[in-house]
Design a protein around this motif. Sequence first.
Motif, PDB file in Angstrom:
ATOM      1  N   ASP A 213       4.786  -2.968   5.487  1.00 31.81           N
ATOM      2  CA  ASP A 213       4.572  -2.213   4.246  1.00 31.81           C
ATOM      3  C   ASP A 213       4.476  -3.131   3.038  1.00 31.81           C
ATOM      4  OD1 ASP A 213       4.615   0.111   5.712  1.00 31.81           O
ATOM      5  OD2 ASP A 213       6.734   0.517   5.339  1.00 31.81           O
ATOM      6  N   LYS A 214       5.368  -4.111   2.944  1.00 27.98           N
ATOM      7  CA  LYS A 214       5.379  -4.983   1.779  1.00 27.98           C
ATOM      8  C   LYS A 214       4.186  -5.919   1.756  1.00 27.98           C
ATOM      9  CE  LYS A 214       8.952  -3.152   0.042  1.00 27.98           C
ATOM     10  NZ  LYS A 214       8.809  -2.314  -1.170  1.00 27.98           N
TER      11      LYS A 214
ATOM     12  N   GLY B  41       1.335  -3.873   0.642  1.00 27.12           N
ATOM     13  CA  GLY B  41       1.430  -3.654  -0.793  1.00 27.12           C
ATOM     14  C   GLY B  41       1.017  -4.866  -1.597  1.00 27.12           C
TER      15      GLY B  41
ATOM     16  N   TYR C  89      -2.688  -5.053  -1.502  1.00 29.53           N
ATOM     17  CA  TYR C  89      -3.215  -3.999  -2.359  1.00 29.53           C
ATOM     18  C   TYR C  89      -3.130  -4.404  -3.830  1.00 29.53           C
ATOM     19  CZ  TYR C  89      -3.475   0.562  -4.661  1.00 29.53           C
ATOM     20  OH  TYR C  89      -3.808   1.605  -5.486  1.00 29.53           O
ATOM     21  N   SER C  90      -2.003  -4.985  -4.240  1.00 28.90           N
ATOM     22  CA  SER C  90      -1.851  -5.409  -5.632  1.00 28.90           C
ATOM     23  C   SER C  90      -2.835  -6.523  -5.972  1.00 28.90           C
ATOM     24  CB  SER C  90      -0.416  -5.868  -5.894  1.00 28.90           C
ATOM     25  OG  SER C  90      -0.113  -7.024  -5.120  1.00 28.90           O
TER      26      SER C  90
ATOM     27  N   THR D 130       3.654  -2.120  -6.809  1.00 30.12           N
ATOM     28  CA  THR D 130       3.152  -2.080  -5.436  1.00 30.12           C
ATOM     29  C   THR D 130       4.075  -2.784  -4.464  1.00 30.12           C
ATOM     30  OG1 THR D 130       1.819  -4.048  -5.909  1.00 30.12           O
ATOM     31  CG2 THR D 130       0.757  -1.920  -6.184  1.00 30.12           C
TER      32      THR D 130
END
Length: 382
Positions: free
Chosen positions: A198-199, A202, A205-206, A294
């Motif tokens: 997940d991280k 993220g 994504y950021s 994010t």
Amino acid sequence: MPGWLPRAIVMALALYGCFQLGSWAFYQLIGLLTNVLIAFFLALAIEPAVSRMAGRGMRRGLATFLVFLAVLIAGVGFVVLLGSMLAGQIVDMVEEFPKYLDSVINWVNQTFRTELSRVEVQDSLLHSDWLQKYVQNSATGVLDVSTTVLGGLFRLLMIFLFSFYFAADGPRLRRALCSVLPPSRQTEVLRAWEIAVDKTGGYIYSRGLMALVSGVAHYILLVALGVPYAPALAVWVGLVSQFIPTIGTYLAGALPMLIAFTVDPWFALWVLGFVVVYQQFENYVVQPKLTSKTVDIHPAVAFGSVVAGTALMGAVGALIAIPAIATLQAFLGAYVKRYDVTDDPRVQGGHRRRDGEPALSRIRRVVRRGGGESTDPAGGSR
């Protein structure tokens, strides 16, 4: 001599020898360990896409291959597009170089009252010792450059190979890891793996959002200046500045400056100024907010993790520092016990009050009485 002393000496020497051997092996394998670490985070980044495709009935190996193939096609297409664009602009710049040189010489002659000519400047440059030494050094450095390029390609191939194995055999790897742990520890390992996925997602994504913002901003500038190939240059600036740490910003800004110079030398200065100003805006405004939302870490922690990662592992450490710290923070937050914070004004930055009376009012009351009344710690008088 005590009987235990020889055994202690032998044990100390053996431990020292093991330490030296381990240190030597670690420094010999540091490159391989770094590649494996990069491959692991790359596999975590594509894990959601691979799992989604595998959940629809596709074999996991084929899903991983298709994801890597899409990334490879996009990367090669982008590099070919930029390469052809850059080659065309270099040819145009070489053809127009005499005109640029004439304009510069005319400006120098008018400003400093000189009588320079383009033929004299060209002859002085061609016959200068600096140019000859540069050509000789470049010729001797061709082999070194070729070796570096081949080494980089081999390292890239190794990273993709490890990433493919980590992503394709992710469930098997998790089963092998959990098979040597008790059931309670297996749950923690699987939860840590999920948090890492997940991280890392993220973080990607950021970075993608920041690349989009950077690309749009530079696209507006290039269109306003009339620089050709503005869309491709904007994509170049967005991707390179965000996904190549430390030097990515300078590499990203160099190409638009070169293309802008072929249009007007002053446009290159405008691009340089905009790159510098936007970099400060991104570092202090855009990046902290997007990263904290994010990846869910404090902007100061994100900045500190990048600095620490750069000091420890260079550019690689800067690239993987934020997802690694975010994963560690989320994992600790899931297992560290937390308590309700006491209702104290000092938590909100205020001052503590005694018996509902402000401390300043209490001091004034004592002063008005001439200091004849002392107070106990509980707030009463005596």
